[in-house]
Design a protein around this motif. Structure first.
Motif, mmCIF file in Angstrom:
data_model
loop_
_atom_site.group_PDB
_atom_site.id
_atom_site.type_symbol
_atom_site.label_atom_id
_atom_site.label_comp_id
_atom_site.label_asym_id
_atom_site.label_seq_id
_atom_site.Cartn_x
_atom_site.Cartn_y
_atom_site.Cartn_z
ATOM 1 N N ARG A 220 0.836 -1.215 0.000
ATOM 2 C CA ARG A 220 0.000 0.000 0.000
ATOM 3 C C ARG A 220 0.863 1.255 0.000
ATOM 4 O O ARG A 220 0.548 2.238 -0.680
ATOM 5 N N VAL A 221 1.960 1.254 0.752
ATOM 6 C CA VAL A 221 2.813 2.437 0.851
ATOM 7 C C VAL A 221 3.619 2.640 -0.423
ATOM 8 O O VAL A 221 3.742 3.764 -0.926
ATOM 9 N N ARG A 222 4.188 1.565 -0.958
ATOM 10 C CA ARG A 222 5.086 1.706 -2.113
ATOM 11 C C ARG A 222 4.335 1.796 -3.435
ATOM 12 O O ARG A 222 4.700 2.598 -4.302
ATOM 13 N N TYR A 223 3.320 0.961 -3.613
ATOM 14 C CA TYR A 223 2.685 0.824 -4.925
ATOM 15 C C TYR A 223 1.211 1.221 -4.915
ATOM 16 O O TYR A 223 0.550 1.081 -5.952
ATOM 17 N N HIS A 224 0.691 1.638 -3.763
ATOM 18 C CA HIS A 224 -0.714 2.062 -3.645
ATOM 19 C C HIS A 224 -1.675 0.961 -4.086
ATOM 20 O O HIS A 224 -2.701 1.222 -4.688
ATOM 21 N N ASP A 225 -1.293 -0.261 -3.791
ATOM 22 C CA ASP A 225 -2.117 -1.414 -4.153
ATOM 23 C C ASP A 225 -1.921 -2.476 -3.080
ATOM 24 O O ASP A 225 -0.812 -3.005 -2.909
ATOM 25 N N TRP A 226 -2.983 -2.784 -2.337
ATOM 26 C CA TRP A 226 -2.874 -3.750 -1.252
ATOM 27 C C TRP A 226 -2.462 -5.133 -1.759
ATOM 28 O O TRP A 226 -1.794 -5.882 -1.039
ATOM 29 N N GLU A 227 -2.847 -5.500 -2.952
ATOM 30 C CA GLU A 227 -2.638 -6.852 -3.471
ATOM 31 C C GLU A 227 -1.516 -6.912 -4.509
ATOM 32 O O GLU A 227 -1.496 -7.825 -5.335
ATOM 33 N N TYR A 228 -0.602 -5.970 -4.457
ATOM 34 C CA TYR A 228 0.470 -5.938 -5.462
ATOM 35 C C TYR A 228 1.320 -7.198 -5.390
ATOM 36 O O TYR A 228 1.524 -7.886 -6.392
ATOM 37 N N PHE A 229 1.838 -7.516 -4.211
ATOM 38 C CA PHE A 229 2.711 -8.690 -4.067
ATOM 39 C C PHE A 229 1.913 -9.986 -4.193
ATOM 40 O O PHE A 229 2.447 -10.992 -4.675
ATOM 41 N N LEU A 230 0.647 -9.980 -3.778
ATOM 42 C CA LEU A 230 -0.169 -11.184 -3.901
ATOM 43 C C LEU A 230 -0.388 -11.553 -5.362
ATOM 44 O O LEU A 230 -0.284 -12.736 -5.731
ATOM 45 N N GLY A 231 -0.691 -10.557 -6.202
ATOM 46 C CA GLY A 231 -0.918 -10.852 -7.620
ATOM 47 C C GLY A 231 0.313 -11.422 -8.295
ATOM 48 O O GLY A 231 0.227 -12.407 -9.038
ATOM 49 N N ARG A 232 1.461 -10.827 -8.026
ATOM 50 C CA ARG A 232 2.697 -11.325 -8.649
ATOM 51 C C ARG A 232 3.067 -12.706 -8.128
ATOM 52 O O ARG A 232 3.479 -13.577 -8.888
ATOM 53 N N GLN A 233 2.920 -12.915 -6.821
ATOM 54 C CA GLN A 233 3.266 -14.215 -6.256
ATOM 55 C C GLN A 233 2.295 -15.291 -6.716
ATOM 56 O O GLN A 233 2.684 -16.467 -6.866
ATOM 57 N N SER A 234 1.031 -14.936 -6.955
ATOM 58 C CA SER A 234 0.058 -15.917 -7.441
ATOM 59 C C SER A 234 0.415 -16.392 -8.841
ATOM 60 O O SER A 234 0.332 -17.591 -9.151
ATOM 61 N N VAL A 235 0.829 -15.466 -9.700
ATOM 62 C CA VAL A 235 1.246 -15.851 -11.054
ATOM 63 C C VAL A 235 2.467 -16.749 -10.990
ATOM 64 O O VAL A 235 2.560 -17.775 -11.687
ATOM 65 N N LEU A 236 3.429 -16.390 -10.133
ATOM 66 C CA LEU A 236 4.633 -17.208 -9.996
ATOM 67 C C LEU A 236 4.319 -18.566 -9.384
ATOM 68 O O LEU A 236 4.944 -19.576 -9.733
ATOM 69 N N PHE A 237 3.351 -18.613 -8.471
ATOM 70 C CA PHE A 237 2.948 -19.887 -7.876
ATOM 71 C C PHE A 237 2.341 -20.812 -8.938
ATOM 72 O O PHE A 237 2.660 -22.014 -8.991
ATOM 73 N N ALA A 238 1.465 -20.268 -9.783
ATOM 74 C CA ALA A 238 0.871 -21.081 -10.848
ATOM 75 C C ALA A 238 1.936 -21.548 -11.837
ATOM 76 O O ALA A 238 1.948 -22.718 -12.257
ATOM 77 N N LEU A 239 2.829 -20.652 -12.198
ATOM 78 C CA LEU A 239 3.901 -21.029 -13.123
ATOM 79 C C LEU A 239 4.846 -22.049 -12.498
ATOM 80 O O LEU A 239 5.284 -23.002 -13.153
ATOM 81 N N GLY A 240 5.158 -21.863 -11.212
ATOM 82 C CA GLY A 240 6.036 -22.818 -10.529
ATOM 83 C C GLY A 240 5.410 -24.190 -10.401
ATOM 84 O O GLY A 240 6.097 -25.211 -10.517
ATOM 85 N N THR A 241 4.095 -24.244 -10.160
ATOM 86 C CA THR A 241 3.408 -25.536 -10.100
ATOM 87 C C THR A 241 3.477 -26.251 -11.442
ATOM 88 O O THR A 241 3.711 -27.470 -11.500
ATOM 89 N N ALA A 242 3.283 -25.496 -12.528
ATOM 90 C CA ALA A 242 3.389 -26.096 -13.854
ATOM 91 C C ALA A 242 4.807 -26.596 -14.127
ATOM 92 O O ALA A 242 5.004 -27.685 -14.690
ATOM 93 N N VAL A 243 5.806 -25.821 -13.701
ATOM 94 C CA VAL A 243 7.203 -26.241 -13.881
ATOM 95 C C VAL A 243 7.487 -27.505 -13.079
ATOM 96 O O VAL A 243 8.149 -28.439 -13.561
ATOM 97 N N MET A 244 6.981 -27.591 -11.860
ATOM 98 C CA MET A 244 7.211 -28.769 -11.022
ATOM 99 C C MET A 244 6.569 -30.012 -11.625
ATOM 100 O O MET A 244 7.194 -31.082 -11.679
#
Length: 444
Positions: free
Chosen positions: A65-89
């Protein structure tokens, strides 16, 4: 074929000639022992990754919220990486792990090239140059280099076999490649990853059967170099002095406050207070402190138990691997997960001086999550004992036939051998004395 030959052959040893026509194929024999991947290993990795996704969101809402004015900024990026990482695994688990042995030198070259590239064009953050900025993601080459080094060491040690007990032929070559990798990582001012690579290298050499005296000698030679890197660099020396004096730095103080305020059951998910600008890096290197504050001692022991389960099942996969390469690779990757988690947990709990190293599966970061899940996929592939592919089967190439000696070639053509210019040259054993016939006398 005897019962010992019918067992799963060692694909990691010397190549075996193609079987004669009509005889059973060793590749088919190895495929008969394939099985499903280890469900406990899959459960441990996915549980850690899911817990990390939840805790990254809980620990990073204020910072986002302080840096990017978006509460879910890190959640959105980590969710995409989680889905991609699951596919890679999942994809990596369906591959034949022996494929990495054939391309291990090429992958090691890519890893070293990435370490050189980050020194040239990498971004400097907090005095360290570890990341290459790319569209949408920051690439950390040292994360890839850890897995590529494990593959390369496993490939070399499997090919050497018993020669690993020799210093020049078996112990020194893999140690030199690992030393070059550690030097490049050290130039990035990443001492924690350097120590991690050294621990994994010595573990792989020890498991492969090298002499314990060589391992101890390597540790004794590395200790003065590590000490000079600690006392010779200002911020590292300050961390060490703070740790020895008992006066923790600000970050360690806030980490211990978060751990202590959680109690046994924690303050509740999302109810942590240290994430409100008090604890720096609370969603990356110190995410365990946020887990301890919100989920309490139960959450910390759950994380430790999942890592123990992951390492244990990795060692079980190593014990059941059908070849030396699979055994060494599973041990190296399991040691990589275990040592990295141990270092991070020790830093958060103020057991060792602070090091900038992430917690696998849990810390925020694309390179760390993708590499961790990809490495888990390799462990899953080893655990299911896949049928060797033609492109990855090391036994499909028959050894080159021995070239006959010059004397044998001349005897075949009927030409008289020329006299050697060296008058005291010893004649070959076969030419000096006739071979004895192995005759057996039949008893009445």
């Amino acid at each position: 074929m005897t019962s010992s030959e019918a067992a799963a052959p060692d694909c990691g040893g010397d190549p075996i000639a193609e079987p004669a026509e009509g005889s059973p194929s060793p590749v088919a024999d190895a495929g008969d022992e394939r099985r499903a991947m280890d469900p406990w290993l899959f459960f441990a990795a996915m549980s850690l990754a899911c817990l990390g996704l939840v805790m990254v969101y809980s620990a990073s809402v204020y910072t986002a919220r302080v840096r990017y004015h978006d509460w879910e900024y890190f959640l959105g990026r980590q969710s995409v990486l989680f889905a991609l990482g699951t596919a890679v695994m999942v994809l990596t688990s369906r591959l034949d792990y022996r494929l990495f042995r054939r391309f291990a030198p090429h992958l090691m070259g890519i890893g070293l090239l990435g370490l050189l590239l980050v020194l040239a064009v990498g971004d400097e953050v907090n005095g360290a140059r570890r990341w290459i900025r790319a569209p949408g993601i920051n690439i950390q080459p040292s994360e890839l280099a850890k897995v590529f080094l494990a593959m390369f060491l496993s490939s070399v040690l499997a090919r050497q076999g018993e020669r690993v007990r020799r210093f020049k032929a078996g112990f020194l070559p893999p140690l030199l490649v690992a030393s070059i990798t550690m030097l490049l990582v050290l130039l990035e001012k990443d001492l924690g990853t350097t120590i991690l690579l050294g621990a994994v290298t010595l573990t792989a050499l020890f498991v492969a059967g090298t002499r314990i005296t060589y391992v101890v000698a390597a540790m004794m030679l590395a200790a003065p170099l590590a000490w000079s890197q600690i006392v010779g660099v200002g911020f590292r020396k300050g961390r060490l002095l703070d740790f020895l004096s008992g006066e923790q730095s600000y970050q360690i103080q806030q980490s211990l406050i978060a751990v202590g305020s959680g109690g046994t059951w924690g303050l509740g998910l999302g109810a942590g207070r240290q994430k409100l600008g008090f604890l720096p890096e609370n969603h990356t290197d110190f995410i365990l402190a946020s887990i301890a504050e919100e989920l309490g001692l139960v959450g910390v022991w759950t994380v430790i138990g999942l890592f123990c389960l992951l390492v244990w099942r990795g060692l079980v996969a190593a014990r059941g691997a059908p070849d030396r390469f699979g055994t060494y690779l599973a041990v190296a990757l399991s040691a990589l997960f275990g040592f990295q988690a141990l270092i991070n947990i020790s830093v958060v709990l103020d057991v060792i001086p602070a090091k900038g190293i992430t917690l696998p599966f849990l810390s925020y970061g694309g390179s760390s999550l993708l590499v961790s899940m990809g490495a888990t996929g390799i462990l899953l592939s080893i655990s299911r004992r896949p049928r060797p592919w033609r492109i990855s089967d090391q036994r499909s190439r028959a050894p080159a036939p021995e070239r006959p000696s010059r004397t044998a070639r001349l005897a075949r053509t009927g030409e008289p051998p020329r006299r050697s210019w060296w008058p005291w040259k010893r004649a070959p054993a076969a030419a000096a004395a006739p071979a004895r016939r192995n005759t057996r006398i039949a008893r009445p």
